[in-house]
Motif scaffolding. Structure first.
Motif, PDB file in Angstrom:
ATOM      1  N   PRO A 275       0.784  -1.243   0.000  1.00  0.00           N
ATOM      2  CA  PRO A 275       0.000   0.000   0.000  1.00  0.00           C
ATOM      3  C   PRO A 275       0.813   1.289   0.000  1.00  0.00           C
ATOM      4  N   TYR A 276       2.046   1.249   0.476  1.00  0.00           N
ATOM      5  CA  TYR A 276       2.806   2.494   0.624  1.00  0.00           C
ATOM      6  C   TYR A 276       3.796   2.635  -0.535  1.00  0.00           C
ATOM      7  N   LYS A 277       3.499   3.594  -1.403  1.00  0.00           N
ATOM      8  CA  LYS A 277       4.382   3.836  -2.541  1.00  0.00           C
ATOM      9  C   LYS A 277       5.674   4.503  -2.079  1.00  0.00           C
ATOM     10  N   THR A 278       6.760   4.176  -2.746  1.00  0.00           N
ATOM     11  CA  THR A 278       8.047   4.785  -2.411  1.00  0.00           C
ATOM     12  C   THR A 278       8.089   6.230  -2.919  1.00  0.00           C
ATOM     13  N   ASN A 279       9.134   6.940  -2.564  1.00  0.00           N
ATOM     14  CA  ASN A 279       9.290   8.307  -3.033  1.00  0.00           C
ATOM     15  C   ASN A 279       9.533   8.360  -4.537  1.00  0.00           C
ATOM     16  N   GLY A 280      10.089   7.301  -5.089  1.00  0.00           N
ATOM     17  CA  GLY A 280      10.358   7.229  -6.516  1.00  0.00           C
ATOM     18  C   GLY A 280      11.824   7.433  -6.852  1.00  0.00           C
ATOM     19  N   TYR A 281      12.208   6.896  -7.987  1.00  0.00           N
ATOM     20  CA  TYR A 281      13.554   7.124  -8.516  1.00  0.00           C
ATOM     21  C   TYR A 281      13.549   8.503  -9.180  1.00  0.00           C
ATOM     22  N   ARG A 282      13.658   9.532  -8.363  1.00  0.00           N
ATOM     23  CA  ARG A 282      13.563  10.901  -8.864  1.00  0.00           C
ATOM     24  C   ARG A 282      14.231  11.859  -7.886  1.00  0.00           C
ATOM     25  N   ARG A 283      14.643  12.970  -8.415  1.00  0.00           N
ATOM     26  CA  ARG A 283      15.283  14.019  -7.632  1.00  0.00           C
ATOM     27  C   ARG A 283      14.870  15.370  -8.208  1.00  0.00           C
ATOM     28  N   HIS A 284      14.954  16.384  -7.385  1.00  0.00           N
ATOM     29  CA  HIS A 284      14.830  17.745  -7.886  1.00  0.00           C
ATOM     30  C   HIS A 284      16.130  18.111  -8.603  1.00  0.00           C
ATOM     31  N   ILE A 302      11.609  23.456  -8.158  1.00  0.00           N
ATOM     32  CA  ILE A 302      10.423  23.101  -7.391  1.00  0.00           C
ATOM     33  C   ILE A 302       9.838  21.799  -7.909  1.00  0.00           C
ATOM     34  N   VAL A 303       9.783  21.643  -9.232  1.00  0.00           N
ATOM     35  CA  VAL A 303       9.291  20.391  -9.808  1.00  0.00           C
ATOM     36  C   VAL A 303      10.429  19.383  -9.848  1.00  0.00           C
ATOM     37  N   TRP A 304      10.070  18.118 -10.016  1.00  0.00           N
ATOM     38  CA  TRP A 304      11.092  17.092 -10.134  1.00  0.00           C
ATOM     39  C   TRP A 304      11.883  17.305 -11.419  1.00  0.00           C
ATOM     40  N   GLY A 305      13.101  16.772 -11.424  1.00  0.00           N
ATOM     41  CA  GLY A 305      13.955  16.958 -12.588  1.00  0.00           C
ATOM     42  C   GLY A 305      13.305  16.496 -13.871  1.00  0.00           C
ATOM     43  N   ASP A 389      18.988  16.687 -12.316  1.00  0.00           N
ATOM     44  CA  ASP A 389      18.766  15.776 -11.192  1.00  0.00           C
ATOM     45  C   ASP A 389      19.884  14.746 -11.079  1.00  0.00           C
ATOM     46  N   GLY A 390      20.759  14.671 -12.072  1.00  0.00           N
ATOM     47  CA  GLY A 390      21.917  13.791 -12.012  1.00  0.00           C
ATOM     48  C   GLY A 390      21.609  12.320 -12.144  1.00  0.00           C
ATOM     49  N   LEU A 391      20.381  11.953 -12.506  1.00  0.00           N
ATOM     50  CA  LEU A 391      20.011  10.539 -12.599  1.00  0.00           C
ATOM     51  C   LEU A 391      20.312  10.006 -13.989  1.00  0.00           C
ATOM     52  N   ASN A 392      20.947   8.845 -14.045  1.00  0.00           N
ATOM     53  CA  ASN A 392      21.426   8.293 -15.305  1.00  0.00           C
ATOM     54  C   ASN A 392      20.637   7.091 -15.788  1.00  0.00           C
ATOM     55  N   GLY A 393      19.590   6.713 -15.059  1.00  0.00           N
ATOM     56  CA  GLY A 393      18.795   5.577 -15.488  1.00  0.00           C
ATOM     57  C   GLY A 393      18.147   5.844 -16.830  1.00  0.00           C
ATOM     58  N   GLY A 473      16.315   2.811  -4.237  1.00  0.00           N
ATOM     59  CA  GLY A 473      17.744   2.698  -3.970  1.00  0.00           C
ATOM     60  C   GLY A 473      18.411   1.708  -4.905  1.00  0.00           C
ATOM     61  N   ALA A 474      17.680   0.613  -5.250  1.00  0.00           N
ATOM     62  CA  ALA A 474      18.257  -0.375  -6.165  1.00  0.00           C
ATOM     63  C   ALA A 474      18.518   0.241  -7.534  1.00  0.00           C
ATOM     64  N   ASN A 475      17.559   1.018  -8.040  1.00  0.00           N
ATOM     65  CA  ASN A 475      17.787   1.694  -9.313  1.00  0.00           C
ATOM     66  C   ASN A 475      18.992   2.627  -9.227  1.00  0.00           C
ATOM     67  N   TYR A 476      19.097   3.355  -8.135  1.00  0.00           N
ATOM     68  CA  TYR A 476      20.223   4.280  -7.973  1.00  0.00           C
ATOM     69  C   TYR A 476      21.544   3.512  -7.916  1.00  0.00           C
ATOM     70  N   SER A 477      21.520   2.335  -7.287  1.00  0.00           N
ATOM     71  CA  SER A 477      22.727   1.520  -7.198  1.00  0.00           C
ATOM     72  C   SER A 477      23.133   0.991  -8.569  1.00  0.00           C
ATOM     73  N   PHE A 478      22.167   0.630  -9.383  1.00  0.00           N
ATOM     74  CA  PHE A 478      22.483   0.092 -10.707  1.00  0.00           C
ATOM     75  C   PHE A 478      22.934   1.179 -11.684  1.00  0.00           C
ATOM     76  N   TYR A 479      22.333   2.350 -11.604  1.00  0.00           N
ATOM     77  CA  TYR A 479      22.550   3.332 -12.666  1.00  0.00           C
ATOM     78  C   TYR A 479      23.393   4.540 -12.272  1.00  0.00           C
ATOM     79  N   ASP A 480      23.543   4.793 -10.967  1.00  0.00           N
ATOM     80  CA  ASP A 480      24.168   6.050 -10.564  1.00  0.00           C
ATOM     81  C   ASP A 480      25.342   5.874  -9.605  1.00  0.00           C
ATOM     82  N   TYR A 481      25.157   5.063  -8.566  1.00  0.00           N
ATOM     83  CA  TYR A 481      26.193   4.927  -7.534  1.00  0.00           C
ATOM     84  C   TYR A 481      26.059   3.536  -6.946  1.00  0.00           C
ATOM     85  N   ASN A 482      26.978   2.655  -7.314  1.00  0.00           N
ATOM     86  CA  ASN A 482      26.774   1.237  -7.013  1.00  0.00           C
ATOM     87  C   ASN A 482      26.773   0.924  -5.524  1.00  0.00           C
TER      88      ASN A 482
END
Length: 799
Positions: A275-284, A302-305, A389-393, A473-482
Motif C-alpha cells: 500500500p505504501y508507494k516509495t518516493n520514486g527514482y527521482r530528484r529535484h 520546485i518540480v522534479w527533474g 537531477d543527475g540521474l542516469n537511469g 535505492g536499487a535503481n540508484y545503485s544500478f545506474y548512478d552509484y553502485n
C-alpha cells in the motif's frame, strides 16, 4: 607567514634541542648563568598540563630549560615547525609565550590523567578480584566441518574470569598422532566479554579438544560435526529443477518477472500490491552556484527533474555599472540574477542576498539556500549553471513513486496455513539478495507439478516473498552509484547537506528505521545524521518501504516465520539485534526459544551447504550482538518482538578460503556474477530449508515433556536444579508455591552463548512448572489461564 629556520635549518635546531634534552636528563648543564633570569617558581596550586610546544629556535629551547621545565618526550619536526612535549603550569606557559614559544596542542590535563589512572586501577582491581575467585571454564562449542576447500576445527570456550585480558586460554588436541595446540582469541563487543575462540584448518579431525587456562582451570570436550549428517551436494531428486537466474536483475526486470510468473501460475501465485508507494527514482534538479564557500548558493527546482527541472538555466551576472540593484528576471526556462553593485561598480550582493531574492522573486520555479548552513556572507560570484537531477537511469525506468510487490505462493491462500515471509534488498547495493528470492519462487512454482516435496510445502504453507523492498535505492545503485545502501529520500534540510554534491549520501537505512530497539530510544548501531549510511530517519517507520513490512505483518497474522536476506559475509543471525550504550540488549529469547533458533538454523544451514559445500561458520551463527554488532531499529527485531515471528537474518556471500594464502577472501556486495549466481542458488536452498522448518512446525501437535535434575527429594546443602525437555520448549516456573502461568518467570540463558540457566535452591522449595514448545503445545495440555493443577511440581528439601 612562513616560519624562518635558524641555526642552519632542521639539523641545527634539532641537534641543539636534542643536546639540551639529553643534558637535562643527565644533569650536565648545571645552573643558569647569573646574567639570565632565575627559573620560574612552580606554583603548586596550579594545574599541570601536558602540552606540545612549537619552538622557533635553540635560544627559545634554552628558555624552557632555564625555567626548570623538562622535556617529557622526543623532538619532532612537522611542516617546518619543531615540536617538543612538556608538562607545565598555565603560568609557565604564559611566560614561554613571551619567548615566542606557542602551545600547539593540550595533550592531557592533570584531571584527565588522574581520571585515567583511577579508571586503570579500577579495572586492575576488578580483574584481580575476578582472578582470585575460583575460575569456571566451559567449552561452549567444539566442532569440525568440511567445506569445498578444507576441513576446520572450531572451538568456543568461556572463562568466568575471561573478561580480564590477562586470562589466556590454550587448546590442545591430537592430529595424526601429533599433539597440536593453539591460543584462543578473546572476543568482546562494546565492553562485554563474549568468549574465547579459534578456528584452524586440520588434516585429521580430532576426537576431542582440551582447553587450559593460565589461571589453572581445564576442560575437555568431544569434537562433533557442525551441521552433521549433510547429504552430498547435488539436486534433492532427479526431477527437481533449479537455476532460473542468469544475471543480476534491476527492479524493472524483477517486476516483469513477477508479473510473468503470476500470469503463468494463477492457481498457485498472486501478487500483493503493497500500500505504501516509495518516493520514486527521482530528484529535484539542482546546481551549486559559486563554489563551496560562503559565496555559494544552492538552487533546486520546485518540480522534479524529469518533470521540467532538468535543463532549467540559472545565471548570476554582473550588470556592468555602478549602483545597480539586485534583480531577478525569468524568461521561460531561464532565471537571471543581476547582482547589485556599489558606486565603484564592485559587486555587493552576498550569497544570502541572492538566496532571499530567488526565493522571493522566482519561488514558483526554484528554491534557494546557502551552502550547508553557511551564513552566506561572502559576495556572490558571476556564475552560470544548468540544473540537473543527475540521474542516469534510462528513460524506461519510471521516475514515479513505485509500488513494491510481494509474491504470495500457496495452494490455499486464505490465512488458514502457516505463513512464512522472505524479504530482500532493504539495502540497495546487495544485488545478490533479490536473486535468492526470485530463484526460490520459481523453484516452488515450476517443481509443484512433479516434485512431491515441493507440492507438500506449497499445499501446506502460505509463502510471502518480497524480492525488492527498496526499488528506488536499487535503481540508484544500478545506474548512478553502485554502493548506495539506503533509499533515495532526502531528509537533509536547507541548513544541511542538501546540495547536489551530497546526492549519493542521502537516504534512510531501511534496516534501521523500525520502532523496536531504535536509536530514538537510546539503542546504538544507527545514526541521526541525514548523510550517514546508517541514518535511521527522522522518526521510526518514517519510510514507506518500512511501513510496507509492518503492514504485511499486520495484515497476515498467520505469518510465523521470517527471513531478512542481506549480503555479504556469510552470517546467520537472529534477535536480539540491538543494545544500548551499556550493552544492555533487547530481551534475550528464553532458553527454549533460543534452542529452537539453533535447531532450526542447523537444518537451514545444512540446506545451504548442499549446493557447493559452503559452511556458514559457527562464529558467524547466533544472535546478532554475539556475532556482528548492534543494529538499532532493524526490521527483524520488529517482527520478533512486536509480532512474535521467528525471524532470521541471512548474510549471503560467505568468504571463500584461499589455501594458497591460508586466509579467507571477501566476496563483496556485487561479486562477479559467476560467484553471485552460486550464492543465490545456495541461499535459495536455505530459504526452502526455512519452509521445511515451518512445515514441520505446522504439523507439531505433540506437547513437550520436561523433567528436573536433581528431582524431588532431600539434600544436604544447596543444589543447582536444571531442566531437561523432550524438544526445544520454554519453561515457565514458580518457586513460591504458586500456580505457574504465562506471567511467571521464564527459564533464560545462563550467559551469552551459554546453555539454559540453573536454579540455585538454598532452602526447602517447591518448584512448579510447565513447558511450551514453539508451536504452542503446552505440556500435559495444561491451561495456564484456567484453574487446573496438572502442572509439574517437585519439592526440594534442604537439610
Amino acid at each position: 607567514m612562513k616560519r624562518k629556520k635558524h641555526w642552519g635549518g632542521k639539523f641545527g635546531i634539532l641537534s641543539v634541542i636534542a643536546v639540551l634534552f639529553v643534558s637535562v636528563l643527565f644533569g650536565s648543564l648545571g645552573s643558569p648563568t647569573s646574567a639570565e633570569p632565575e627559573p620560574a617558581e612552580r606554583i603548586v596550586e596550579e594545574e599541570l598540563l601536558h602540552v606540545q610546544l612549537e619552538v622557533p629556535n635553540a635560544d627559545a629551547a634554552m628558555k624552557i630549560m632555564e625555567m626548570g621545565i623538562e622535556f617529557d618526550h622526543g623532538i619532532h619536526e612537522h611542516d617546518g615547525v619543531y615540536e617538543v612535549e612538556v608538562t607545565a603550569t598555565p603560568s609557565e606557559l604564559r611566560q614561554l609565550e613571551t619567548y615566542g614559544i606557542e602551545v600547539h596542542e593540550v595533550l592531557m590535563t592533570e584531571k584527565q590523567w588522574n581520571e585515567r589512572i583511577a579508571e586503570m586501577n579500577a579495572v586492575l582491581e576488578r580483574n584481580e578480584s575476578a582472578i582470585l575467585s575460583e575460575e569456571r571454564l566451559q567449552i561452549l562449542r567444539a566442532n569440525h566441518y568440511t567445506n569445498q576447500s578444507a576441513s576446520f576445527l572450531y572451538v568456543e570456550a568461556k572463562s568466568s574470569v575471561g573478561a580480564s585480558s590477562s586470562t589466556a586460554l590454550t587448546a590442545t588436541w591430537t592430529e595424526n598422532g601429533v599433539e597440536k595446540s593453539a591460543t584462543l582469541a578473546r572476543r568482546s563487543d562494546y565492553g562485554e566479554y563474549l568468549y574465547h575462540w579459534f578456528e584452524l584448518p586440520v588434516e585429521e579431525i580430532p576426537t576431542s579438544v582440551t582447553i587450559t587456562s593460565n589461571q589453572g582451570a581445564t576442560a575437555t570436550s568431544p569434537v562433533e560435526e557442525w551441521l552433521g549428517g549433510v547429504p552430498k551436494p547435488g539436486k534433492p531428486n532427479p526431477h527437481y529443477v533449479s537455476d532460473f537466474i542468469d544475471s543480476y536483475m534491476t527492479p524493472t526486470q524483477i517486476n516483469e518477472r513477477i508479473d510473468q510468473l503470476a500470469a503463468e501460475f494463477p492457481d498457485l501465485m498472486e501478487v500483493i500490491q503493497m500500500p505504501y508507494k516509495t518516493n520514486g527514482y527521482r530528484r529535484h534538479a539542482q546546481a551549486t552556484m559559486g563554489g563551496f564557500t560562503n559565496t555559494a548558493v544552492v538552487v533546486s527546482s520546485i518540480v522534479w527533474g524529469h518533470e521540467g527541472g532538468n535543463g532549467m538555466e540559472v545565471e548570476f551576472v554582473n550588470p556592468g555599472g555602478a549602483n545597480s540593484p539586485l534583480t531577478v528576471s525569468v524568461d521561460e526556462n531561464k532565471i537571471t540574477v543581476s547582482l547589485a553593485t556599489n558606486a565603484a561598480g564592485a559587486l555587493t550582493s552576498t550569497a544570502r542576498d541572492v538566496v532571499n531574492a530567488l526565493n522571493n522573486q522566482a519561488g514558483d520555479l526554484v528554491s534557494a539556500n546557502t551552502y550547508r548552513g553557511n551564513t552566506g556572507g561572502g559576495i556572490a560570484q558571476v556564475w552560470s549553471s544548468t540544473l540537473t537531477d543527475g540521474l542516469n537511469g534510462p528513460e524506461y525506468v519510471s521516475r514515479e513513486p513505485a509500488t513494491v510487490k510481494a509474491i504470495r505462493i500457496g495452494k490455499k491462500k486464505d490465512g488458514s496455513k502457516p505463513g512464512v515471509l522472505g524479504y530482500a534488498q532493504e539495502h540497495a547495493r546487495e544485488w545478490v539478495t533479490p536473486l535468492v528470492v526470485m530463484e526460490t519462487a520459481e523453484r516452488l512454482l515450476r517443481n509443484y507439478a512433479h516434485d512431491a516435496e515441493t507440492k507438500k510445502l506449497v499445499n501446506s504453507l502460505d509463502i510471502f516473498l518480497i524480492p525488492m523492498v527498496n526499488p528506488d535505492g536499487a535503481n540508484y545503485s544500478f545506474y548512478d552509484y553502485n554502493m548506495q545502501r539506503r533509499n533515495m529520500t532526502n531528509h537533509c534540510g536547507p541548513d544541511g547537506a542538501n546540495d547536489f554534491g551530497a546526492r549519493s549520501a542521502w537516504g534512510v537505512d531501511l534496516n534501521r528505521n523500525h520502532s523496536v530497539g531504535s536509536i530514538h530510544d537510546g539503542f546504538i548501531g544507527a545514526s541521526l545524521s541525514c548523510t550517514s549510511d546508517t541514518y535511521a530517519g527522522p522518526e521510526p517507520t518514517s519510510e514507506p518501504e518500512s511501513r510496507n513490512i509492518v503492514w504485511l505483518a499486520d495484515q497476515y497474522e498467520n505469518i510465523n516465520f521470517g527471513m531478512n536476506i542481506h549480503s555479504h559475509g556469510g552470517y546467520f543471525m537472529w534477535s536480539p539485534g540491538a543494545y544500548d550504550a551499556n550493552r544492555e540488549t533487547l530481551p534475550r529469547p528464553s532458553a527454549g526459544e533460543e534452542a529452537f533458533y539453533w535447531g532450526a538454523s542447523e537444518h537451514i544451514l545444512n540446506r545451504i551447504q548442499e549446493h557447493r559445500g559452503t559452511v556458514i561458520q559457527p562464529t558467524r551463527t547466533g544472535p546478532i550482538p554475539d556475532v556482528l554488532y548492534s543494529a538499532a531499529g532493524n526490521s527483524a527485531d520488529y517482527l520478533w518482538y512486536e509480532k512474535g515471528i521467528y525471524t532470521w537474518n541471512f548474510e549471503v556471500g560467505a568468504p571463500l578460503w584461499n589455501p594458497a594464502t591460508n586466509r579467507w577472501v571477501s566476496v563483496g556486495f556485487q561479486p562477479p556474477f559467476e560467484e553471485g549466481h552460486e550464492e543465490a542458488l545456495e541461499f535459495a536452498n536455505g530459504l526452502i530449508g526455512l519452509f521445511e522448518v515451518a512445515y514441520q512446525h505446522g504439523k507439531d501437535k505433540q506437547p513437550p515433556r520436561s523433567t528436573i535434575n536433581p528431582g524431588k527429594g532431600t539434600y544436604k546443602g544447596p543444589v543447582e536444579v536444571s531442566f531437561e525437555t523432550s524438544e526445544p520448549a520454554t519453561i515457565y516456573y514458580t518457586i513460591d508455591g504458586s500456580r505457574p502461568t504465562f506471567e511467571s518467570p521464564k527459564l533464560g540463558l545462563s550467559g551469552t552463548r551459554e546453555p539454559a540457566e540453573k536454579l540455585l535452591i538454598n532452602e526447602t522449595t517447591t518448584i512448579n512448572w510447565f513447558s511450551v514448545d514453539p508451536a504452542g503445545n503446552v505440556e500435559k495440555n495444561y491451561n495456564p489461564s484456567g484453574n487446573g493443577n496438572n502442572f509439574n511440581s517437585a519439592k526440594i528439601t534442604i537439610k
